[in-house]
Design an enzyme around this catalytic site. Structure first.
Site, PDB file in Angstrom:
ATOM      1  N   ASP A  14     157.581 -11.588 -35.269  1.00  7.80           N
ATOM      2  CA  ASP A  14     156.364 -12.358 -35.592  1.00  7.80           C
ATOM      3  C   ASP A  14     155.254 -11.386 -35.997  1.00  7.80           C
ATOM      4  O   ASP A  14     154.992 -10.408 -35.295  1.00  7.80           O
ATOM      5  CB  ASP A  14     155.955 -13.160 -34.342  1.00  7.80           C
ATOM      6  N   GLU A  35     157.117 -15.920 -38.832  1.00 12.26           N
ATOM      7  CA  GLU A  35     158.067 -15.555 -37.775  1.00 12.26           C
ATOM      8  C   GLU A  35     159.453 -16.099 -38.037  1.00 12.26           C
ATOM      9  O   GLU A  35     159.627 -17.084 -38.758  1.00 12.26           O
ATOM     10  CB  GLU A  35     157.557 -16.022 -36.408  1.00 12.26           C
TER      11      GLU A  35
HETATM   12  N1  DCP Z   1     147.762 -20.600 -37.877  1.00 11.96           N
HETATM   13  C1  DCP Z   1     146.831 -21.584 -38.167  1.00 11.96           C
HETATM   14  N2  DCP Z   1     146.320 -22.371 -37.170  1.00 11.96           N
HETATM   15  C2  DCP Z   1     146.715 -22.191 -35.883  1.00 11.96           C
HETATM   16  C3  DCP Z   1     147.662 -21.201 -35.572  1.00 11.96           C
HETATM   17  C4  DCP Z   1     148.165 -20.409 -36.599  1.00 11.96           C
HETATM   18  O1  DCP Z   1     146.476 -21.759 -39.328  1.00 11.96           O
HETATM   19  N3  DCP Z   1     146.194 -22.960 -34.924  1.00 11.96           N
HETATM   20  C5  DCP Z   1     148.241 -19.713 -38.958  1.00 11.96           C
HETATM   21  C6  DCP Z   1     147.389 -18.480 -39.049  1.00 11.96           C
HETATM   22  C7  DCP Z   1     148.192 -17.415 -38.378  1.00 11.96           C
HETATM   23  C8  DCP Z   1     149.606 -17.848 -38.719  1.00 11.96           C
HETATM   24  O2  DCP Z   1     149.578 -19.282 -38.732  1.00 11.96           O
HETATM   25  O3  DCP Z   1     147.903 -16.115 -38.889  1.00 11.96           O
HETATM   26  C9  DCP Z   1     150.635 -17.358 -37.728  1.00 11.96           C
HETATM   27  O4  DCP Z   1     150.408 -17.916 -36.451  1.00 11.96           O
HETATM   28  P1  DCP Z   1     150.616 -17.101 -35.134  1.00 11.96           P
HETATM   29  O5  DCP Z   1     150.606 -18.062 -34.000  1.00 11.96           O
HETATM   30  O6  DCP Z   1     151.803 -16.212 -35.241  1.00 11.96           O
HETATM   31  O7  DCP Z   1     149.278 -16.236 -34.957  1.00 11.96           O
HETATM   32  P2  DCP Z   1     148.867 -14.856 -35.602  1.00 11.96           P
HETATM   33  O8  DCP Z   1     149.965 -14.258 -36.414  1.00 11.96           O
HETATM   34  O9  DCP Z   1     147.561 -15.029 -36.302  1.00 11.96           O
HETATM   35  O10 DCP Z   1     148.585 -13.958 -34.321  1.00 11.96           O
HETATM   36  P3  DCP Z   1     149.629 -13.356 -33.268  1.00 11.96           P
HETATM   37  O11 DCP Z   1     150.997 -13.778 -33.695  1.00 11.96           O
HETATM   38  O12 DCP Z   1     149.442 -11.880 -33.330  1.00 11.96           O
HETATM   39  O13 DCP Z   1     149.246 -13.907 -31.954  1.00 11.96           O
HETATM   40 MG    MG Z   2     151.906 -14.126 -35.619  1.00 12.82          MG
HETATM   41 MG    MG Z   3     153.836 -17.041 -35.485  1.00 12.15          MG
END
Ligand code: DCP
Ligand code: MG
Ligand code: MG
Length: 357
Positions: A8, A104
């Site tokens: 991820d 992911e």
């Molecule tokens: N996303 C979104 N709204 C959310 C959660 C996620 O639009 N409520 C989008 C933006 C994120 C992407 O999906 O960048 C990937 O989600 P992740 O949960 O993997 O979160 P991140 O990659 O941003 O952070 P991390 O995985 O490091 O916790």
């Molecule tokens: Mg992520």
């Molecule tokens: Mg993710």
């Protein structure tokens, strides 16, 4: 025994923005809508997370707790391109890749491990390649099941690598908060807490009868995950034949307007699922169940592939209109999209790579 990796991206949207714009690097950054238009944080850089900025938080709140926050709007096309590139890197390691969202995927690396490579080396190699070729960091978890690998990948974010050796999964899971388990949301967590179940270990020792009584079949399911029993295989896109969403109505209805609204809502669920998997399909299917429980489907195949909520809703509502009429009421409505076929990019990618292997 299987060996599964879960990979991820760290702060995916925010990390891509920092990669493309050096001025944003090292700074608290949120990707999402403007606070003036009631925007929400989609992704927060780890610098912003130190202040408590999180995904799904109103952007206004984010600025309140972190006034020096930088904000940019999301650029989905760019994220989709990065996603395609990373999935190709994953498919170089194994054809058994199951994308869960743009950022992911699960990888089944059982064959490579059987061939003598360690899960830790495979995971480390993957991280290095992604960093080298895309300039971004991923966190990777390795374990003998999907849920263990997924939980492991989250444990040492960002830039994490956590390997759970075979046989150690129950001990690995036991001390973690029960909400870490996929399928245990805040409500379930609250309810478990009131019964003294705080950790995954507590759940593993939980009373079967109470769990079944309180949560039904899901109770047995989350307990089995807590005991590290999870034999779900990694499923590639090629195994995905259709994406659908359906609802049983509380009260049967024949009202065209209510049915239109429902079909549109289901279409947007399906569209979101397709987007997450980067799929487009040509066939739209409507599933209907009448008050007398007769169940049937109607479908249409379009000249071009579609993915957007509006396109799906237009086709599904046309099918719906042909079925509504006096005296007819429905108790279940479902919308699905299939016919991914050659439009599924993972297939040509895989074939293109085969000759070189
Ligand atoms: N996303 C979104 N709204 C959310 C959660 C996620 O639009 N409520 C989008 C933006 C994120 C992407 O999906 O960048 C990937 O989600 P992740 O949960 O993997 O979160 P991140 O990659 O941003 O952070 P991390 O995985 O490091 O916790
Ligand atoms: Mg992520
Ligand atoms: Mg993710």
């Amino acid at each position: 025994m299987r060996h599964i990796l879960h990979a991820d991206f760290d702060a995916f949207y925010a990390a891509v923005e920092q990669l493309d714009n050096p001025e944003l690097r090292g700074k608290p950054l949120a990707v999402g809508g403007s606070p003036d238009s009631r925007g929400v944080v989609a992704s927060a850089s780890y610098e912003a997370r130190k202040y408590g900025v999180r995904s799904a938080m109103p952007m206004r709140t984010a600025f309140n707790i972190c006034p020096q926050l930088q904000r940019v709007s999301a650029r989905f096309d760019r994220y989709r391109d990065v996603s395609r590139s990373v999935m190709e890197i994953f498919r170089d390691i194994t054809p058994l890749v199951e994308p869960l969202s743009l950022d992911e995927a699960y990888l089944d690396v059982t064959d490579s491990v059987a061939g003598g490579q360690s899960a830790a080396d495979l995971a480390g190699g993957l991280k290095r390649r992604v960093k080298q070729e895309l300039g971004l960091t991923i966190s990777v978890g390795a374990g003998v099941s999907k849920s263990v690998a997924k939980i492991a990948s989250d444990l040492e974010k960002p830039d994490g690598l956590t390997v759970v050796p075979p046989g150690e999964e129950v001990a690995f899971l036991a001390p973690l908060p029960v909400g870490t388990l996929p399928g245990v949301g805040p409500k379930t967590q609250e309810s478990l807490k009131s019964h003294g179940i705080l950790t995954i270990g507590d759940l593993a020792n939980g009373d079967d009868e109470w769990l079944l009584d309180r949560f039904g079949r899901n109770g047995a399911y989350i307990k089995s995950l807590a005991l590290a029993k999870d034999d779900r295989p990694v499923q590639t896109h090629r195994d995905t034949k259709s994406i659908s969403s359906e609802t049983t109505l509380v009260l049967d209805t024949g009202d065209p307007e209510a049915l239109h609204e429902l079909v549109s809502r289901l279409s947007s669920d399906v569209s979101r699922s397709l987007e997450r998997r980067d799929l487009q399909g040509r066939t739209v299917k409507l599933k209907l169940r009448l008050s007398d429980f007769t169940t049937f489907t109607r479908q249409v195949t379009l000249p071009d592939v579609i993915q957007s909520s509006d396109q799906i809703a237009v086709a599904a509502n046309r099918l719906m209109d042909a079925e509504t009429g006096p005296g007819r009421s429905f108790r279940l409505v479902g919308v699905g999209v299939s016919g991914f076929g050659a439009q599924n990019h993972s297939l040509p990618t895989l074939q293109a790579r085969l000759p070189g292997i």
